[in-house]
Write a protein that holds these residues in place. Structure first.
Motif, PDB file in Angstrom:
ATOM      1  N   ALA A  24       0.848  -1.096   0.159  1.00  0.00           N
ATOM      2  CA  ALA A  24      -0.027   0.090  -0.173  1.00  0.00           C
ATOM      3  C   ALA A  24       0.891   1.180  -0.085  1.00  0.00           C
ATOM      4  O   ALA A  24       1.877   1.536   0.733  1.00  0.00           O
ATOM      5  CB  ALA A  24      -0.819  -0.062   1.258  1.00  0.00           C
ATOM      6  N   SER A  25       0.539   1.939  -0.829  1.00  0.00           N
ATOM      7  CA  SER A  25       1.287   3.440  -1.088  1.00  0.00           C
ATOM      8  C   SER A  25       0.261   4.705  -0.943  1.00  0.00           C
ATOM      9  O   SER A  25      -0.890   4.512  -1.170  1.00  0.00           O
ATOM     10  CB  SER A  25       2.113   3.405  -2.394  1.00  0.00           C
ATOM     11  OG  SER A  25       1.492   3.337  -3.415  1.00  0.00           O
ATOM     12  N   GLY A  26       0.940   5.836  -0.699  1.00  0.00           N
ATOM     13  CA  GLY A  26       0.284   7.016  -0.565  1.00  0.00           C
ATOM     14  C   GLY A  26       0.207   7.384   0.821  1.00  0.00           C
ATOM     15  O   GLY A  26       0.729   6.871   1.922  1.00  0.00           O
ATOM     16  N   SER A  27      -0.673   8.588   1.303  1.00  0.00           N
ATOM     17  CA  SER A  27      -1.003   9.011   2.558  1.00  0.00           C
ATOM     18  C   SER A  27      -1.719   8.135   3.066  1.00  0.00           C
ATOM     19  O   SER A  27      -3.187   8.160   2.955  1.00  0.00           O
ATOM     20  CB  SER A  27      -1.365  10.601   2.206  1.00  0.00           C
ATOM     21  OG  SER A  27      -1.606  10.922   3.693  1.00  0.00           O
ATOM     22  N   ILE A  28      -1.352   7.395   4.187  1.00  0.00           N
ATOM     23  CA  ILE A  28      -2.194   6.290   4.889  1.00  0.00           C
ATOM     24  C   ILE A  28      -2.001   6.322   6.322  1.00  0.00           C
ATOM     25  O   ILE A  28      -0.823   6.436   6.727  1.00  0.00           O
ATOM     26  CB  ILE A  28      -1.738   4.847   4.412  1.00  0.00           C
ATOM     27  CG1 ILE A  28      -1.959   4.632   2.824  1.00  0.00           C
ATOM     28  CG2 ILE A  28      -2.813   3.807   5.138  1.00  0.00           C
ATOM     29  CD1 ILE A  28      -1.692   3.431   2.248  1.00  0.00           C
ATOM     30  N   PHE A  29      -2.986   6.528   7.035  1.00  0.00           N
ATOM     31  CA  PHE A  29      -2.940   6.575   8.513  1.00  0.00           C
ATOM     32  C   PHE A  29      -2.583   5.293   9.206  1.00  0.00           C
ATOM     33  O   PHE A  29      -1.992   4.922   9.921  1.00  0.00           O
ATOM     34  CB  PHE A  29      -4.147   7.444   9.225  1.00  0.00           C
ATOM     35  CG  PHE A  29      -4.146   7.459  10.558  1.00  0.00           C
ATOM     36  CD1 PHE A  29      -4.859   6.530  11.496  1.00  0.00           C
ATOM     37  CD2 PHE A  29      -3.280   8.310  11.274  1.00  0.00           C
ATOM     38  CE1 PHE A  29      -4.878   6.542  12.627  1.00  0.00           C
ATOM     39  CE2 PHE A  29      -3.165   8.365  12.804  1.00  0.00           C
ATOM     40  CZ  PHE A  29      -3.931   7.460  13.395  1.00  0.00           C
ATOM     41  N   GLY A  30      -3.327   4.213   8.712  1.00  0.00           N
ATOM     42  CA  GLY A  30      -3.402   2.878   9.042  1.00  0.00           C
ATOM     43  C   GLY A  30      -3.989   2.006   8.107  1.00  0.00           C
ATOM     44  O   GLY A  30      -4.764   2.430   7.192  1.00  0.00           O
ATOM     45  N   SER A 103      -6.915   9.802  10.922  1.00  0.00           N
ATOM     46  CA  SER A 103      -7.313   9.433  12.291  1.00  0.00           C
ATOM     47  C   SER A 103      -8.754   9.722  12.562  1.00  0.00           C
ATOM     48  O   SER A 103      -9.428  10.648  12.163  1.00  0.00           O
ATOM     49  CB  SER A 103      -6.503  10.076  13.261  1.00  0.00           C
ATOM     50  OG  SER A 103      -6.903   9.788  14.777  1.00  0.00           O
ATOM     51  N   GLY A 104      -9.324   8.623  12.861  1.00  0.00           N
ATOM     52  CA  GLY A 104     -10.902   8.729  13.083  1.00  0.00           C
ATOM     53  C   GLY A 104     -11.823   8.413  11.832  1.00  0.00           C
ATOM     54  O   GLY A 104     -12.960   8.479  11.744  1.00  0.00           O
ATOM     55  N   GLY A 105     -11.055   8.391  10.606  1.00  0.00           N
ATOM     56  CA  GLY A 105     -11.801   8.283   9.372  1.00  0.00           C
ATOM     57  C   GLY A 105     -12.232   6.673   9.102  1.00  0.00           C
ATOM     58  O   GLY A 105     -11.878   5.753   9.748  1.00  0.00           O
ATOM     59  N   ASP A 106     -13.327   6.713   8.312  1.00  0.00           N
ATOM     60  CA  ASP A 106     -13.791   5.300   7.856  1.00  0.00           C
ATOM     61  C   ASP A 106     -12.664   4.733   7.110  1.00  0.00           C
ATOM     62  O   ASP A 106     -11.830   5.230   6.416  1.00  0.00           O
ATOM     63  CB  ASP A 106     -14.883   5.580   7.121  1.00  0.00           C
ATOM     64  CG  ASP A 106     -16.216   5.935   8.161  1.00  0.00           C
ATOM     65  OD1 ASP A 106     -17.115   6.805   7.413  1.00  0.00           O
ATOM     66  OD2 ASP A 106     -16.114   6.072   9.108  1.00  0.00           O
ATOM     67  N   ALA A 107     -13.169   3.424   6.913  1.00  0.00           N
ATOM     68  CA  ALA A 107     -11.952   2.590   6.347  1.00  0.00           C
ATOM     69  C   ALA A 107     -12.506   2.904   4.749  1.00  0.00           C
ATOM     70  O   ALA A 107     -13.739   2.745   4.416  1.00  0.00           O
ATOM     71  CB  ALA A 107     -12.062   1.277   6.764  1.00  0.00           C
ATOM     72  N   TYR A 108     -11.421   2.719   3.958  1.00  0.00           N
ATOM     73  CA  TYR A 108     -11.476   3.109   2.408  1.00  0.00           C
ATOM     74  C   TYR A 108     -11.289   1.663   1.871  1.00  0.00           C
ATOM     75  O   TYR A 108     -10.302   1.127   2.014  1.00  0.00           O
ATOM     76  CB  TYR A 108     -10.398   3.950   1.765  1.00  0.00           C
ATOM     77  CG  TYR A 108     -10.420   4.026   0.419  1.00  0.00           C
ATOM     78  CD1 TYR A 108      -9.239   3.836   0.031  1.00  0.00           C
ATOM     79  CD2 TYR A 108     -11.557   4.294  -0.389  1.00  0.00           C
ATOM     80  CE1 TYR A 108      -8.941   3.672  -1.524  1.00  0.00           C
ATOM     81  CE2 TYR A 108     -11.227   4.401  -1.877  1.00  0.00           C
ATOM     82  CZ  TYR A 108     -10.079   3.978  -2.334  1.00  0.00           C
ATOM     83  OH  TYR A 108      -9.927   3.928  -3.787  1.00  0.00           O
TER      84      TYR A 108
END
Length: 121
Positions: A24-30, A103-108
């Motif tokens: 996985a690449s890009g801006s990812i929090f988790g 942080s706190g976002g829904d899963a994509y």
């Protein structure tokens, strides 16, 4: 732009091994759960294996004892070690992951573009 990229597919003889990777690449929090699917032309996409965010693993019956799913969280990468491959394992293999972009976002729900695995003598 976040994306999943598979690698490691190829041609192998029956009884051989391959190791697939999904990065996985890009801006990812988790990253939450990560999974492998496979698809043969003319058939529905089939679930193969899952590794949860807690590391718990699950497999479809046809690959139990032959495939091993794992993940490297610092590298945002998932693997599928495939041993004792059979001709019926031939398919395009896709990875899927629940990407958390902040942080706190829904899963994509993210999918890779697939990598071909061919098991043939």
């Amino acid at each position: 732009q976040v994306q999943l990229v598979e690698s490691g597919g190829g041609l192998v003889q029956p009884g051989g091994s391959l190791r697939l990777s999904c990065a996985a690449s890009g801006s990812i929090f988790g990253i939450g759960a990560m999974e492998w699917y496979r698809q043969v032309p003319g058939k529905l996409r089939e679930w193969v294996a899952r590794v949860g965010g807690d590391g718990a693993t699950y497999y479809t019956d046809s690959v139990k004892g032959r495939f091993t799913i794992s993940r490297d969280n610092p590298k945002n990468t998932m693997y599928l070690q495939m041993d004792r491959l059979k001709p019926e394992d031939t398919a395009v293999y896709y990875c899927r992951a629940d990407l958390i972009l902040y942080s706190g976002g829904d899963a994509y729900n993210a999918w890779g573009h697939g990598t071909q695995v061919t098991v043939s003598s």
